[in-house]
Design a protein around this motif. Sequence first.
Motif, short mmCIF file in Angstrom:
data_model
loop_
_atom_site.label_atom_id
_atom_site.label_comp_id
_atom_site.label_asym_id
_atom_site.label_seq_id
_atom_site.Cartn_x
_atom_site.Cartn_y
_atom_site.Cartn_z
N ASP A 235 0.80 -1.24 0.00
CA ASP A 235 0.00 0.00 0.00
C ASP A 235 0.82 1.28 0.00
OD1 ASP A 235 -2.33 -1.49 0.09
OD2 ASP A 235 -2.29 -1.60 2.28
N ILE A 236 2.00 1.23 0.62
CA ILE A 236 2.76 2.47 0.83
C ILE A 236 4.17 2.34 0.27
CG2 ILE A 236 3.58 4.12 2.57
CD1 ILE A 236 1.45 2.98 4.49
N THR A 237 4.63 3.40 -0.40
CA THR A 237 6.02 3.46 -0.85
C THR A 237 6.67 4.70 -0.25
OG1 THR A 237 5.43 2.41 -2.93
CG2 THR A 237 7.56 3.53 -2.85
N LEU A 238 7.76 4.49 0.48
CA LEU A 238 8.50 5.60 1.10
C LEU A 238 9.88 5.67 0.45
CD1 LEU A 238 8.74 7.67 3.53
CD2 LEU A 238 9.73 5.79 4.82
N THR A 239 10.16 6.80 -0.20
CA THR A 239 11.46 7.01 -0.85
C THR A 239 12.16 8.16 -0.16
OG1 THR A 239 10.40 6.37 -2.93
CG2 THR A 239 12.60 7.32 -3.07
N SER A 240 13.43 8.03 0.10
CA SER A 240 14.15 9.09 0.82
C SER A 240 15.57 9.23 0.30
CB SER A 240 14.19 8.76 2.32
OG SER A 240 15.07 9.62 3.00
N LYS A 241 16.04 10.48 0.30
CA LYS A 241 17.47 10.69 0.09
C LYS A 241 18.20 10.20 1.32
CE LYS A 241 16.84 14.83 -2.79
NZ LYS A 241 16.99 16.30 -2.83
N VAL A 242 19.45 9.79 1.15
CA VAL A 242 20.24 9.40 2.31
C VAL A 242 21.20 10.54 2.65
CG1 VAL A 242 20.04 6.95 1.78
CG2 VAL A 242 22.01 8.22 0.91
N ILE A 243 21.76 10.50 3.86
CA ILE A 243 22.67 11.58 4.28
C ILE A 243 23.98 11.44 3.53
CG2 ILE A 243 24.00 12.47 6.23
CD1 ILE A 243 21.61 11.72 8.02
N ASP A 244 24.39 12.53 2.92
CA ASP A 244 25.62 12.55 2.12
C ASP A 244 26.81 12.80 3.06
OD1 ASP A 244 27.52 12.69 0.19
OD2 ASP A 244 26.95 14.67 -0.56
N GLY A 245 27.37 11.74 3.57
CA GLY A 245 28.49 11.88 4.49
C GLY A 245 29.06 10.51 4.78
N THR A 246 30.16 10.46 5.54
CA THR A 246 30.80 9.20 5.88
C THR A 246 30.58 8.92 7.35
OG1 THR A 246 32.50 9.64 4.22
CG2 THR A 246 32.98 7.92 5.84
N PHE A 247 29.98 7.76 7.63
CA PHE A 247 29.76 7.38 9.03
C PHE A 247 31.10 6.98 9.63
CE2 PHE A 247 27.91 4.98 12.57
CZ PHE A 247 26.83 5.79 12.90
N PRO A 248 31.39 7.44 10.87
CA PRO A 248 32.71 7.13 11.45
C PRO A 248 32.90 5.63 11.72
CG PRO A 248 31.28 8.21 13.06
CD PRO A 248 30.57 8.27 11.75
N ASP A 249 34.14 5.23 11.93
CA ASP A 249 34.46 3.82 12.22
C ASP A 249 34.02 3.51 13.64
OD1 ASP A 249 35.41 1.32 12.50
OD2 ASP A 249 37.55 1.83 12.37
N TYR A 250 32.79 3.01 13.76
CA TYR A 250 32.19 2.77 15.09
C TYR A 250 32.85 1.60 15.81
CZ TYR A 250 29.84 -0.94 12.52
OH TYR A 250 29.59 -2.05 11.75
N THR A 251 33.54 0.70 15.06
CA THR A 251 34.11 -0.50 15.70
C THR A 251 35.18 -0.12 16.72
OG1 THR A 251 35.68 -0.69 13.86
CG2 THR A 251 33.67 -2.00 13.72
#
Length: 372
Positions: A235-251
């Motif tokens: 029933d529903i379609t959700l489309t979104s831009k993603v954040i333009d950036g680099t996620f830090p090395d969380y490990t």
Amino acid sequence: MKISVERATLLKAVGQAQSVVERRNTIPILANVLIEAEGDTVSFRATDLDIEVVDKASAMVERAGATTVSAVTLHEIVRKLPDGAMVQLTDDGAAGRLTVEAGRSNFSLATLPKEDFPVMASSEYDANFSAKAPVLRRLFDKSKFAISTEETRYYLNGVYMHVSDADGGKVLRCVATDGHRLARIDAELPAGAENLPGVIVPRKTVGELRKLLDDDDTEVAVSVSETKVRFATPDITLTSKVIDGTFPDYTRVIPQGNTKKMEVDASEFAQAVDRVATVSSERSRAVKLALGEDKLVLSVNAPDAGAAEEELVVAYGDEPLEIGFNAKYLLEIASQVDRENAVFMFDSSGQPVLMREGNDTSAVYVVMPMRV
């Protein structure tokens, strides 16, 4: 355009659309929902230029057509109509008005041309896969509390969805952090997700996505590219831009050498933290944890407000340890535990603490201590 829709069906569709619309915007058409009727279906499309949602509903279509009308106003009208009402939407085209009729109620709303409505450009997706609603719900629900609200570190303002290596092979992983706490949630890698590019799903999108995931039987089609992510149910379609950036090395943040283990009933722990935090000053809300053999003493000392102390029976056999935390962070992490027991792994009073549910390592949380 002339259609008739049952009130509950219309309310659900318009509700999803109006929550995407930004209340304050300088472009009038962005406050509107695009209504398109054809065959026996009506679709409601709304966008803020970063997110687009399309909600389809069954309707009796007497005359096909399309128009745009204020999403918030239409939602308010439908919300206030009586349960079970049949709602008739009529757009005469020429006068720039949409008539909303239900029983003895009659409304006439201003419209804007459908041609002015911006439709998000379609893109080629690098990965397409399907996942059950409960799987996605767990991934995002358990991680979203740690999303940062600091606009300067915009790359932390979302959930990092990517493919990662775990003990049993590759997994679909969601991570969120604000620098004070971190959540890392794993799920079995769905077929087709192997080439998934790592993307940061924005906070607002995560909130909107939650509305698609209520039904446990729903199969959600997920499509991901470097710049966009799309979640679709029948029933529903959700489309979104993603954040333009680099996620830090969380490990690097997840401690590996924490050996001091405390096991505690998660709900008892959360209630005790909540009680002692009542007297702490709002600014710091610091709670001290004093660990001894099989006991934990939670205490707060706020000179201007008072002091509080509570003792809990826990499973702990290592050397005594005193460590302080922000009460809000402890409560949020404890509330993620679905099972009875929460396991905390400590190192020293100045080092981050690891928390998981029992022996389950598919959901791991890290929280930084604070001085008390």
